[in-house]
Enzyme design. Structure first.
Site, PDB file in Angstrom:
ATOM      1  N   CYS A  67       0.824  -1.204   0.000  1.00 39.47           N
ATOM      2  CA  CYS A  67       0.000   0.000   0.000  1.00 39.47           C
ATOM      3  C   CYS A  67       0.866   1.266   0.000  1.00 39.47           C
ATOM      4  O   CYS A  67       1.992   1.269   0.497  1.00 39.47           O
ATOM      5  CB  CYS A  67      -0.905   0.029   1.224  1.00 39.47           C
ATOM      6  SG  CYS A  67      -2.198  -1.215   1.209  1.00 39.47           S
ATOM      7  N   GLU A  69       0.479   3.894   1.779  1.00 40.75           N
ATOM      8  CA  GLU A  69       0.745   4.375   3.131  1.00 40.75           C
ATOM      9  C   GLU A  69       2.012   3.744   3.695  1.00 40.75           C
ATOM     10  O   GLU A  69       2.805   4.409   4.363  1.00 40.75           O
ATOM     11  CB  GLU A  69      -0.443   4.084   4.059  1.00 40.75           C
ATOM     12  CG  GLU A  69      -1.700   4.844   3.708  1.00 40.75           C
ATOM     13  CD  GLU A  69      -2.615   4.096   2.736  1.00 40.75           C
ATOM     14  OE1 GLU A  69      -2.119   3.245   1.978  1.00 40.75           O
ATOM     15  OE2 GLU A  69      -3.827   4.381   2.763  1.00 40.75           O
ATOM     16  N   CYS A 107      -6.562   0.996   4.425  1.00 34.88           N
ATOM     17  CA  CYS A 107      -7.145  -0.336   4.589  1.00 34.88           C
ATOM     18  C   CYS A 107      -6.873  -0.824   6.013  1.00 34.88           C
ATOM     19  O   CYS A 107      -6.139  -0.199   6.782  1.00 34.88           O
ATOM     20  CB  CYS A 107      -6.553  -1.297   3.555  1.00 34.88           C
ATOM     21  SG  CYS A 107      -4.852  -1.797   3.884  1.00 34.88           S
ATOM     22  N   CYS A 110      -3.195  -1.331   6.861  1.00 44.14           N
ATOM     23  CA  CYS A 110      -2.488  -0.061   7.039  1.00 44.14           C
ATOM     24  C   CYS A 110      -2.878   0.609   8.347  1.00 44.14           C
ATOM     25  O   CYS A 110      -2.051   1.281   8.966  1.00 44.14           O
ATOM     26  CB  CYS A 110      -2.735   0.859   5.856  1.00 44.14           C
ATOM     27  SG  CYS A 110      -1.769   0.389   4.407  1.00 44.14           S
TER      28      CYS A 110
HETATM   29 ZN   LIG Z   1      -3.315  -0.456   2.993  1.00 43.70          ZN
END
Ligand SMILES: [Zn+2]
Length: 155
Positions: A67, A69, A107, A110
């Site tokens: 991801c 992040e 998500c 994350c």
């Molecule tokens: Zn994520």
């Protein structure tokens, strides 16, 4: 890029700090978007006022994807020990979708990762208007494993 105009979703933000982070993430993904490879960018603000960017890395095996992040936190940690205080992520639209970039909340994975590394982090969420909320509000009762007794908390 296709040449189509995709507006910066920062217009949806009421707060200056949220706007700035969304614009940083939007500009990053607008410049680096590749369909099915890089769809999201994230911007993390540290306590010294610096912004660190991360790019989503998709993968042939979905669970190997990373991801945006996580990339932004990694970039921040390479650059500084300063506390991380806010994050925003923006998803760029596929060519087959309407030309609307969207602010996306982190998500579940994350949320865990961000709280491990930034326990007082605020996150831009796509409410109307988009706004900063405490990450702890998005993940109450965070998992606490045995790697460290408490979330790392900058002094
Ligand atoms: Zn994520």
């Amino acid at each position: 890029m296709s040449g189509r105009i995709v507006p910066d979703p920062a217009h949806a933000c009421a707060q200056r700090a949220a706007k700035d982070l969304v614009t940083a993430a939007f500009q990053a993904i607008r410049g680096r978007y590749v369909q099915d490879r890089h769809q999201i960018a994230a911007a993390v603000l540290d306590a010294d006022g610096r912004v660190h960017l991360g790019l989503h890395l998709d993968a042939m095996v979905g669970r190997a994807a990373v991801c945006a992040e996580a990339g932004a936190v990694s970039a921040a940690r390479l650059a500084t020990d300063a506390e991380l205080i806010a994050v925003a992520a923006v998803r760029y639209p596929k060519p087959t979708e309407p030309a609307l970039a969207r602010i996306v909340p982190p998500c579940g994975l994350c949320r865990e990762l961000l709280l491990d590394h930034a326990p007082r982090l605020d996150v831009v969420v796509p409410d109307t208007p988009a706004r900063l909320v405490a990450l702890t509000a998005l993940l109450p009762h965070k998992y606490l494993g045995t790697k460290w007794p408490m979330p790392v908390s900058p002094t």
